[in-house]
Design an enzyme around this catalytic site. Structure first.
Site, short mmCIF file in Angstrom:
data_model
loop_
_atom_site.label_atom_id
_atom_site.label_comp_id
_atom_site.label_asym_id
_atom_site.label_seq_id
_atom_site.Cartn_x
_atom_site.Cartn_y
_atom_site.Cartn_z
CE1 TYR A 1 -0.72 -0.40 14.91
CE2 TYR A 1 -1.63 0.21 17.06
CZ TYR A 1 -1.72 -0.51 15.87
OH TYR A 1 -2.80 -1.33 15.66
CB VAL B 1 -1.02 0.04 1.18
CG1 VAL B 1 -2.08 -1.04 1.02
CG2 VAL B 1 -0.32 -0.03 2.53
CB ILE C 1 -8.17 -8.15 17.62
CG1 ILE C 1 -8.96 -6.84 17.81
CG2 ILE C 1 -8.94 -9.15 16.76
CD1 ILE C 1 -10.26 -6.94 18.59
CB SER D 1 -0.03 5.58 12.26
OG SER D 1 -0.35 4.39 12.97
CE LYS D 2 -3.55 1.16 13.30
NZ LYS D 2 -4.15 0.64 12.05
P1 NAD Z 1 -1.66 -8.79 11.02
O1 NAD Z 1 -0.23 -8.42 11.17
O2 NAD Z 1 -2.09 -10.14 11.47
O3 NAD Z 1 -2.13 -8.58 9.50
C1 NAD Z 1 -1.79 -7.43 8.79
C2 NAD Z 1 -1.81 -7.75 7.31
O4 NAD Z 1 -1.40 -6.57 6.61
C3 NAD Z 1 -0.80 -8.84 6.92
O5 NAD Z 1 -1.41 -9.76 6.06
C4 NAD Z 1 0.31 -8.07 6.23
O6 NAD Z 1 0.99 -8.85 5.24
C5 NAD Z 1 -0.46 -6.92 5.61
N1 NAD Z 1 0.40 -5.78 5.33
C6 NAD Z 1 1.37 -5.26 6.12
N2 NAD Z 1 1.99 -4.26 5.50
C7 NAD Z 1 1.39 -4.13 4.28
C8 NAD Z 1 1.61 -3.26 3.18
N3 NAD Z 1 2.57 -2.33 3.21
N4 NAD Z 1 0.82 -3.40 2.10
C9 NAD Z 1 -0.15 -4.34 2.05
N5 NAD Z 1 -0.37 -5.20 3.06
C10 NAD Z 1 0.38 -5.10 4.17
O7 NAD Z 1 -2.46 -7.64 11.79
P2 NAD Z 1 -3.97 -7.60 12.36
O8 NAD Z 1 -3.91 -7.81 13.83
O9 NAD Z 1 -4.88 -8.41 11.54
O10 NAD Z 1 -4.26 -6.05 12.15
C11 NAD Z 1 -5.02 -5.55 11.07
C12 NAD Z 1 -5.30 -4.07 11.32
O11 NAD Z 1 -5.99 -3.91 12.55
C13 NAD Z 1 -4.04 -3.23 11.44
O12 NAD Z 1 -4.23 -1.96 10.85
C14 NAD Z 1 -3.87 -3.08 12.92
O13 NAD Z 1 -3.13 -1.94 13.26
C15 NAD Z 1 -5.31 -2.99 13.37
N6 NAD Z 1 -5.54 -3.33 14.77
C16 NAD Z 1 -5.21 -4.55 15.25
C17 NAD Z 1 -5.44 -4.82 16.61
C18 NAD Z 1 -5.10 -6.16 17.22
O14 NAD Z 1 -5.20 -6.28 18.46
N7 NAD Z 1 -4.72 -7.18 16.45
C19 NAD Z 1 -6.00 -3.83 17.44
C20 NAD Z 1 -6.32 -2.61 16.90
C21 NAD Z 1 -6.10 -2.36 15.57
#
Ligand code: NAD
Length: 246
Positions: free
Chosen positions: A155, A64, A188, A158-159
Site C-alpha cells: 500500500y 479502474v 480518516i 502504491s501511495k
Molecule cells: P473505502 O474502502 O471506504 O472506499 C473505497 C471505494 O473504492 C469503495 O467504494 C470501493 O468499492 C471502491 N473501489 C475499490 N476498488 C475499486 C476498483 N478497482 N475500481 C473502482 N472502485 C473501486 O476507502 P476510503 O477510506 O474512502 O479510501 C479512499 C481513498 O483514500 C483510498 O485511495 C485510500 O487509500 C485513501 N486513504 C484513506 C485513508 C483512510 O484513513 N481512510 C487514509 C489515507 C488515504
C-alpha cells in the site's frame, strides 16, 4: 452561484467513504459528478441521493483496473457532458500483511488498483484535457506513502508512487494549463479504517495531534480548494492532511 456550477467532475471509488464525501461536496457546489465504482448497488443509491438533492450524476459501474471499461466510461461522460474538468483518482484498497507473509496477489492487487488504476483513468482523460487546454487531476495518496508503515509495504509503495506520478505529470502538462496534485490523508474514519483492530485505531489517534479521526468532508474541503481557481498557481505538490499525525 458557485464557481463549480456545471463543472464536470469524475471521482473514482465514489460510492462510499472519502470518494463519496468528495463527490457529494462537488455536487453541493453545483458540479455534475460522474461516480465510478465497483459496488453497483451503492453506486445507484448514491446517484439517487445526488439527484434527490437536485444535482446531476452519472453512475458508472467500472473497475479502474479494466483499461477498456475505463476508456468507454470516460467516453460516455464526455459524450453526455461534453468534457471533464476535474478527475479525482480516489479508488484504493488495502491488503495489509507483514512483508514476509505478503502474497504476490496482495502485492499485485494493491498496486493494480491504487497505482495502475490511477494511471488508467488519467491516460483515458488526459488527451481530452490537453485538447481542452484546462483540467485538474487530484490523486488521493496517503501519509504512509511518505513515512512507510509496517504491514503496508504494498500500500505504502502504491501511495509513494502516486506522489511521484503526480509530480512528473504536473511538469509535463502544466504548459497546457492542467494542474496535477496529490493529497496525503492521515487517519480518516471510513469503512476502510473501520475494519482495523481497536488497538491499531487507538494508536493512530494517539499519534494525531488533534486527537480525532479526519472525516471525508475534511478531505473534500481540500480537494475542492485545490480544484478551484483559488489554487490556480498550485501544481505538482502533495498536501498532507492528517490532523498533525506526521
Ligand atoms: P473505502 O474502502 O471506504 O472506499 C473505497 C471505494 O473504492 C469503495 O467504494 C470501493 O468499492 C471502491 N473501489 C475499490 N476498488 C475499486 C476498483 N478497482 N475500481 C473502482 N472502485 C473501486 O476507502 P476510503 O477510506 O474512502 O479510501 C479512499 C481513498 O483514500 C483510498 O485511495 C485510500 O487509500 C485513501 N486513504 C484513506 C485513508 C483512510 O484513513 N481512510 C487514509 C489515507 C488515504
Amino acid at each position: 452561484m458557485s464557481e463549480f456550477s456545471d463543472k464536470r467532475v469524475l471521482v473514482t471509488g465514489a460510492s462510499r467513504g472519502i470518494g463519496w464525501g468528495i463527490a457529494r461536496a462537488f455536487s453541493e457546489e453545483g458540479a455534475k459528478v460522474a461516480l465510478i465504482d465497483v459496488n453497483e448497488e451503492l453506486l445507484e443509491e448514491k446517484k439517487g441521493e445526488i439527484e434527490n438533492m437536485g444535482g446531476s450524476a452519472l453512475a458508472l459501474n467500472v473497475d479502474v483496473c479494466d483499461r477498456e471499461a475505463v476508456k468507454k466510461a470516460v467516453e460516455k461522460v464526455i459524450e453526455e457532458w461534453g468534457g471533464i474538468d476535474v478527475l479525482v483518482n480516489n479508488a484504493g484498497i488495502t491488503r495489509d500483511r507483514l512483508f514476509i507473509r505478503m502474497t504476490d496477489g496482495d502485492w499485485d492487487s494493491v498496486i493494480g488498483v491504487n497505482l495502475t488504476g490511477a494511471y488508467n483513468m488519467t491516460k483515458a482523460v488526459i488527451n481530452h484535457m490537453l485538447r481542452q487546454r484546462s483540467g485538474v487531476i487530484v490523486n488521493i495518496s496517503s501519509v504512509v506513502g511518505m513515512t512507510g508503515n509496517p504491514g503496508q509495504a504494498n500500500y505504502a509503495s502504491s501511495k509513494a508512487a502516486l506522489i511521484a506520478f503526480t509530480k512528473s505529470l504536473a511538469k509535463e502538462v502544466g504548459s497546457r494549463n492542467i494542474r496535477v496534485m496529490a493529497i496525503a490523508p492521515g487517519f480518516i474514519a471510513t469503512e476502510m479504517t473501520e475494519k482495523l483492530p481497536d488497538d491499531v485505531k487507538k494508536a493512530y489517534l494517539e499519534r494525531t495531534a488533534l486527537r480525532r479521526a479526519g472525516t471525508p468532508q475534511d478531505i473534500a474541503n481540500l480537494v475542492l480548494f485545490l480544484s478551484s481557481d483559488r489554487a490556480s498557481f498550485i501544481t505538482g505538490q502533495v498536501y498532507v492532511i492528517d490532523g498533525g499525525m506526521i
